[in-house]
Design an enzyme around this catalytic site. Structure first.
Site, PDB file in Angstrom:
ATOM      1  N   ASP A  75      10.263 -20.452  -5.804  1.00  0.00           N
ATOM      2  CA  ASP A  75       9.889 -19.115  -6.265  1.00  0.00           C
ATOM      3  C   ASP A  75       9.007 -18.393  -5.251  1.00  0.00           C
ATOM      4  OD1 ASP A  75      11.189 -19.763  -8.582  1.00  0.00           O
ATOM      5  OD2 ASP A  75       9.488 -19.404  -9.918  1.00  0.00           O
ATOM      6  N   ASP A  76       9.029 -17.062  -5.346  1.00  0.00           N
ATOM      7  CA  ASP A  76       8.052 -16.136  -4.729  1.00  0.00           C
ATOM      8  C   ASP A  76       8.318 -15.754  -3.278  1.00  0.00           C
ATOM      9  OD1 ASP A  76       6.895 -16.369  -7.168  1.00  0.00           O
ATOM     10  OD2 ASP A  76       5.045 -17.316  -6.491  1.00  0.00           O
ATOM     11  N   HIS A 125      13.763 -12.542  -8.913  1.00  0.00           N
ATOM     12  CA  HIS A 125      12.438 -12.917  -9.437  1.00  0.00           C
ATOM     13  C   HIS A 125      11.571 -11.664  -9.604  1.00  0.00           C
ATOM     14  CE1 HIS A 125       9.604 -15.901 -10.622  1.00  0.00           C
ATOM     15  NE2 HIS A 125       8.810 -15.836  -9.566  1.00  0.00           N
ATOM     16  N   HIS A 129       6.677  -8.778  -8.862  1.00  0.00           N
ATOM     17  CA  HIS A 129       5.962  -9.951  -9.390  1.00  0.00           C
ATOM     18  C   HIS A 129       4.490  -9.585  -9.626  1.00  0.00           C
ATOM     19  CE1 HIS A 129       4.654 -14.101  -9.969  1.00  0.00           C
ATOM     20  NE2 HIS A 129       5.881 -14.539  -9.785  1.00  0.00           N
ATOM     21  N   HIS A 220       7.385 -23.742  -4.797  1.00  0.00           N
ATOM     22  CA  HIS A 220       7.143 -22.407  -4.239  1.00  0.00           C
ATOM     23  C   HIS A 220       7.229 -22.482  -2.717  1.00  0.00           C
ATOM     24  CE1 HIS A 220       5.444 -22.108  -8.282  1.00  0.00           C
ATOM     25  NE2 HIS A 220       5.617 -20.798  -8.181  1.00  0.00           N
TER      26      HIS A 220
END
Length: 257
Positions: A75-76, A125, A129, A220
């Site tokens: 993620d991210d 995502h 965010h 991540h």
């Protein structure tokens, strides 16, 4: 029926019964307060835990998988650290699924293209965010998803169908937004906490402890510690005869339109 609907029906019926009993002095008003408090606790758990599937359906693992297959997700990103992650994945001939932030793609388009070039999967995502994104309105959340889709399409030439909510938080607005955009929601059942735990050993143990066929691992690609953990994890999977696949392969779904 979603768990939320069932819980709400049970608590509404219980509330009506309690209010009736209170009006006849059969119960204390504190009983109703306790009931409301319990409802708040359960709902909060549903908001914070995507695996609960309280507000929407999500794919968190695939227990029907008979083979020793797991999916590693990141993620991210994309981030400068993502390039190092890609090198490790290449070294072990493994494919991952990257849930990317739209603004990060705009900042690092070449890295995003590298993810695609190396045949990994990119999912949505959201675009920013933002730390307060979980309280966005339905329309604003729809914009977050659609803007991230546009950023991904620019580098992949394909519309992503996989979506992971920031922080794994869900609520009615997010559920309505995802229903509108038509994405498949992807959760996880192996959370590494690589963003908060400073120990590689502890992170690795969290992932590998009781690992099962069909598990979905959350990492991540923005964290340096993840790089070291990833290599150790891939060695563990290799020595235990696990195959690492992408999310679409694990669930036999489409990653792109």
């Amino acid at each position: 029926m979603l768990i939320r609907n069932f819980v709400n029906i049970v608590f509404i019926v219980a509330g009506i019964v309690m209010i009736t009993a209170i009006s006849f002095n059969k119960l204390s008003v504190w009983s109703l307060i306790v009931l409301v408090f319990c409802w708040v606790l359960i709902t909060t758990y549903g908001v914070l835990n995507i695996k609960a599937e309280y507000f929407l359906k999500s794919l968190n693992n695939n227990p029907n998988i008979k083979e020793k297959k797991v999916a590693i997700t990141f993620d991210d990103g994309p981030d400068l650290n993502t390039l190092k992650i890609l090198e490790v994945l290449d070294k072990y001939k493994v494919k991952g699924t990257f849930f990317c932030i739209g603004k990060q793609i705009e900042t690092h388009p070449d890295i995003a293209k590298e993810i695609i070039k190396r045949n990994h999967v990119i999912g949505n995502h959201t675009h920013t965010h933002d730390k307060f994104i979980d309280i966005y309105s339905t329309n604003r959340f729809i914009n977050e998803i659609e803007d991230a889709d546009i950023a991904i399409q620019k580098i992949s030439k394909k519309k992503p169908l996989l979506f992971r909510p920031p922080y794994g938080i869900t609520n009615p607005n997010i559920a309505r937004a995802v229903k509108k955009t038509g994405h498949t929601v992807i959760g996880w059942n192996k959370r590494s906490f690589d963003t908060t735990i400073p120990s590689e050993k502890v992170i690795l143990k969290r992932i590998t402890n009781n690992l099962k066929n069909g598990d979905v691992i959350l990492l991540h690609d923005t964290k340096l510690i993840t790089l070291s953990v990833l290599e150790q994890l891939l060695l563990f999977l290799q020595s235990n005869n696990y195959t690492t696949v992408t999310i679409d392969e694990l669930f036999s779904i489409q990653a792109y339109a």
